[in-house]
Design a protein around this motif. Structure first.
Motif, PDB file in Angstrom:
ATOM      1  N   MET A 526       0.804  -1.225   0.000  1.00  0.00           N
ATOM      2  CA  MET A 526       0.000   0.000   0.000  1.00  0.00           C
ATOM      3  C   MET A 526       0.845   1.288   0.000  1.00  0.00           C
ATOM      4  O   MET A 526       0.714   2.157   0.861  1.00  0.00           O
ATOM      5  CB  MET A 526      -0.946   0.014   1.205  1.00  0.00           C
ATOM      6  CG  MET A 526      -2.149   0.942   1.045  1.00  0.00           C
ATOM      7  SD  MET A 526      -3.273   0.453  -0.266  1.00  0.00           S
ATOM      8  CE  MET A 526      -4.113  -0.955   0.505  1.00  0.00           C
ATOM      9  N   PRO A 527       1.707   1.463  -1.015  1.00  0.00           N
ATOM     10  CA  PRO A 527       2.421   2.742  -1.118  1.00  0.00           C
ATOM     11  C   PRO A 527       1.507   3.879  -1.571  1.00  0.00           C
ATOM     12  O   PRO A 527       1.805   5.056  -1.375  1.00  0.00           O
ATOM     13  CB  PRO A 527       3.496   2.453  -2.162  1.00  0.00           C
ATOM     14  CG  PRO A 527       2.889   1.387  -3.028  1.00  0.00           C
ATOM     15  CD  PRO A 527       2.092   0.532  -2.089  1.00  0.00           C
ATOM     16  N   SER A 528       0.400   3.496  -2.211  1.00  0.00           N
ATOM     17  CA  SER A 528      -0.574   4.484  -2.684  1.00  0.00           C
ATOM     18  C   SER A 528      -1.939   3.828  -2.725  1.00  0.00           C
ATOM     19  O   SER A 528      -2.057   2.598  -2.742  1.00  0.00           O
ATOM     20  CB  SER A 528      -0.195   5.003  -4.077  1.00  0.00           C
ATOM     21  OG  SER A 528      -0.198   3.946  -5.021  1.00  0.00           O
ATOM     22  N   LEU A 529      -2.965   4.666  -2.756  1.00  0.00           N
ATOM     23  CA  LEU A 529      -4.342   4.179  -2.849  1.00  0.00           C
ATOM     24  C   LEU A 529      -5.003   4.848  -4.045  1.00  0.00           C
ATOM     25  O   LEU A 529      -5.383   6.025  -3.976  1.00  0.00           O
ATOM     26  CB  LEU A 529      -5.125   4.494  -1.569  1.00  0.00           C
ATOM     27  CG  LEU A 529      -6.596   4.053  -1.563  1.00  0.00           C
ATOM     28  CD1 LEU A 529      -6.690   2.523  -1.580  1.00  0.00           C
ATOM     29  CD2 LEU A 529      -7.323   4.619  -0.343  1.00  0.00           C
ATOM     30  N   PRO A 530      -5.139   4.134  -5.175  1.00  0.00           N
ATOM     31  CA  PRO A 530      -5.795   4.733  -6.339  1.00  0.00           C
ATOM     32  C   PRO A 530      -7.290   4.913  -6.079  1.00  0.00           C
ATOM     33  O   PRO A 530      -7.919   4.077  -5.424  1.00  0.00           O
ATOM     34  CB  PRO A 530      -5.532   3.715  -7.451  1.00  0.00           C
ATOM     35  CG  PRO A 530      -5.342   2.406  -6.738  1.00  0.00           C
ATOM     36  CD  PRO A 530      -4.717   2.736  -5.410  1.00  0.00           C
ATOM     37  N   LEU A 531      -7.840   5.993  -6.605  1.00  0.00           N
ATOM     38  CA  LEU A 531      -9.263   6.279  -6.419  1.00  0.00           C
ATOM     39  C   LEU A 531     -10.019   6.154  -7.742  1.00  0.00           C
ATOM     40  O   LEU A 531     -10.721   5.190  -7.977  1.00  0.00           O
ATOM     41  CB  LEU A 531      -9.437   7.671  -5.803  1.00  0.00           C
ATOM     42  CG  LEU A 531      -8.779   7.867  -4.424  1.00  0.00           C
ATOM     43  CD1 LEU A 531      -8.891   9.322  -3.971  1.00  0.00           C
ATOM     44  CD2 LEU A 531      -9.384   6.932  -3.392  1.00  0.00           C
ATOM     45  N   TYR A 532      -9.847   7.115  -8.636  1.00  0.00           N
ATOM     46  CA  TYR A 532     -10.607   7.141  -9.891  1.00  0.00           C
ATOM     47  C   TYR A 532      -9.874   8.019 -10.893  1.00  0.00           C
ATOM     48  O   TYR A 532      -8.960   8.777 -10.537  1.00  0.00           O
ATOM     49  CB  TYR A 532     -12.023   7.673  -9.653  1.00  0.00           C
ATOM     50  CG  TYR A 532     -12.050   8.975  -8.878  1.00  0.00           C
ATOM     51  CD1 TYR A 532     -11.818  10.199  -9.508  1.00  0.00           C
ATOM     52  CD2 TYR A 532     -12.292   8.991  -7.506  1.00  0.00           C
ATOM     53  CE1 TYR A 532     -11.822  11.381  -8.801  1.00  0.00           C
ATOM     54  CE2 TYR A 532     -12.298  10.179  -6.784  1.00  0.00           C
ATOM     55  CZ  TYR A 532     -12.062  11.367  -7.441  1.00  0.00           C
ATOM     56  OH  TYR A 532     -12.049  12.552  -6.737  1.00  0.00           O
ATOM     57  N   ASN A 533     -10.249   7.906 -12.164  1.00  0.00           N
ATOM     58  CA  ASN A 533      -9.703   8.816 -13.174  1.00  0.00           C
ATOM     59  C   ASN A 533     -10.153  10.236 -12.860  1.00  0.00           C
ATOM     60  O   ASN A 533     -11.359  10.507 -12.800  1.00  0.00           O
ATOM     61  CB  ASN A 533     -10.172   8.434 -14.577  1.00  0.00           C
ATOM     62  CG  ASN A 533      -9.612   7.106 -15.039  1.00  0.00           C
ATOM     63  OD1 ASN A 533     -10.313   6.095 -15.052  1.00  0.00           O
ATOM     64  ND2 ASN A 533      -8.334   7.089 -15.396  1.00  0.00           N
TER      65      ASN A 533
END
Length: 567
Positions: A526-533
């Motif tokens: 979990m270095p980052s948490l993608p959300l949405y375009n």
């Protein structure tokens, strides 16, 4: 304000048909100056440094610093034949012959030469380092795969030879718009006749002087810029930059291609009162994140919205309170990703059934509109879609914490991101996680390295403004150890290897296998948490012609030399 929402970027290309309208107009019909604004600051002429990539340099200067390609609305690198041509040389390793147009000349009268390519390679390859890289490059994607460049100083030809086994798939994007900077200026600043000889002979003393200038010598301070350092090889050149008058671009008299349709473009970077400038007639084109600015009821403008190639995401520090992966997973578990997408991920319109903007983004390694994405997205499944307080509590316990405070930084003001942070704070509080809004007007993602914040809310590569491309190299390389845009300091040797392999393969089965393995690691680390375009909004005044929204890192100004405002 008329609102037109077009959630497939391909549809906006039809706007190019407006060329026939401007072709019939007379010079008397055209307004001589156009105002343009986007949601980022302009503090450097160099879009390739870490700070430059986090600025609006690419959006401001894409038609000032031209290259062998430019980023089109679909996110693909398109050839710019005004600059020159490329040809693949037959052989076992990828070798590309670059030929610069004979007429290609900078606005100060110095011809474009292969020196410019050598400087771009040296600066962006990571090949020059002592105890740390000499050049503060944002990304080494593609350039690190180049073994050598054959170039005679001042010549119009260069041969770029890639390392064996490193046939970079997106090579057409290299040496593109805003990648090529005037090497003769860097040579002059370093006190040498040219940059080619010291770079190719690996004279570290001289290269370090070149790097020092490349890193900071093109920084811009409104009111005190030196235009002799800013020669242009594009249809526009920088004329002036002041707080009261913005960045003024004027037609470049030395430009050898089709002259720009409008003599003058004034750029108003973030920090100016956008709504007021729209109202008083200073702005004609506005490119910003949807929902980020309250424009009010302004008449005489049309608005379009598109999902961008950039992915809205949280990038976590890997030191401090989020040093443990379980702490990062705890924060991710309490973030209401689905609710954020529903409320701010596609504002004012229904999400498309498929493709960009159709839902949450569940991969950092492949894009939502690729064939591999559906299978790769199954790695995370339904986890991390909604706020899960029980899971957040368990992860906190694993990290040895009962409570956690997380400061989330972003470049303010930004109404959408403020709303996102507020919603995160409301949901995470019940899990014992305090989310603090650390947005500020002078925020840069580098604050994550310095410990001033614990997470960055931005788009691909932690960038605050327009971002993304169809290739997605910046997003992937921001996960690679030591890369400039890896602000969180994440390091995993297997992810480094996967990123490197994805850069040189186009085999769908191989891409699927690599991306699936990679996402298993990334959802755990979990270095980052993608959300949405990220949704982008383009606002255009009535009478403007040939403005084609470009929801990528290039921004709406990708074709500003074709813009026309008719009276």
């Amino acid at each position: 304000m008329h609102v037109r929402r077009r959630w497939n970027a391909a549809l906006v290309v039809a706007a190019v048909a407006a060329v026939s309208i401007t072709a019939c107009s007379t010079p008397e019909d055209k307004v001589p100056s156009i105002g343009y604004s986007f949601d980022n600051v302009v503090n450097t002429y160099n879009a390739r440094t870490v700070e430059g990539a986090a600025s609006g340099a690419r959006q401001a200067f894409t038609r000032v610093q031209v290259g062998f390609s430019y980023l089109g609305p679909e996110g693909e690198a398109l050839s710019d034949n005004d600059v020159g041509t490329t040809a693949i040389v037959p052989g076992d390793t990828l070798t590309v012959q670059y030929s610069i147009a004979a007429a290609a000349t900078y606005s100060d009268g110095v011809p474009m030469a292969c020196d410019d390519l050598v400087l771009a390679w040296a600066a962006n390859s990571g090949a020059f380092a002592t105890d740390r890289p000499m050049f503060d490059a944002a990304s080494t994607a593609g350039y690190a795969d180049i073994e050598r460049i054959d170039c005679v100083p001042g010549a119009k030809e260069a041969t770029v030879v890639f390392a064996p086994g490193r046939s970079y798939q997106n090579w057409r994007a290299l040496f593109g718009a805003t990648d090529l900077l005037p090497a003769h200026v860097a040579a002059r600043a370093a006190g040498v006749p040219n940059v080619v000889d010291p770079i190719l002979s690996r004279d570290d003393d001289v290269v370090s002087r070149i790097a020092e200038f490349w890193n900071t010598g093109w920084n811009l301070t409104p009111g005190s810029i030196d235009t002799s350092l800013l020669p242009s090889a594009g249809p526009y050149r920088v004329d002036s930059y002041t707080p009261e008058d913005g960045v003024v671009l004027v037609a470049n008299e030395a430009w050898w291609g089709i002259p720009p349709e409008t003599e003058r473009v004034v750029i108003w970077p973030k920090g100016n009162e956008v709504a007021a400038k729209l109202a008083d007639g200073s702005l004609d084109v506005l490119d910003h994140g949807a929902g980020a600015v309250d424009l009010g009821p302004i008449e005489g403008f049309a608005t379009s919205e598109e999902p961008s190639r950039g992915v809205e995401q949280l990038t976590f520090a890997t030191e401090g309170v989020l040093a443990e992966a379980s702490a990062r997973r705890a924060v991710a578990a309490c973030v209401p990703r689905s609710d954020l997408f529903d409320t701010v991920g596609h504002p004012g319109s229904e999400a498309p059934a498929a493709g960009l903007g159709s839902g949450l983004v569940d991969s950092r390694l492949v894009q939502l509109d690729t064939l591999e994405y559906p299978a790769v997205a199954t790695v995370v499944g339904d986890r991390y879609r909604r706020s899960n307080l029980d899971q957040a509590g368990k992860e906190l316990g694993t990290a040895g914490d009962s409570a956690l405070t997380v400061r989330v930084g972003y470049r303010a003001p930004d109404m959408r991101r403020a709303q996102e942070v507020s919603r995160m704070a409301a949901d995470c509080a019940a899990a014992g996680i305090t989310v603090v809004d650390a947005g500020s007007p002078d925020f840069t993602p580098s604050a994550l390295r310095g410990g001033a914040v614990d997470a960055v809310l931005g788009t691909s590569g932690s960038l605050p403004g327009p971002s993304g491309s169809a290739g997605g190299a910046v997003a992937r390389y921001s996960l690679r150890t030591g890369n400039g845009l890896n602000f969180g300091g994440y390091s995993n040797g297997r992810i480094d290897s996967i990123v490197d392999q994805l850069a040189v393969t186009d085999d769908p089965e191989r891409v699927l296998a690599l991306a699936t393995e990679g996402e298993r690691i990334l959802w755990n680390d979990m270095p980052s948490l993608p959300l949405y375009n990220e949704p982008r909004t383009t606002v255009v005044s009535d009478g403007m012609q040939d403005v084609v929204p470009n929801p990528t890192a290039a921004g709406a100004g990708w074709n500003m030399d074709r813009w026309v405002l008719l009276r």
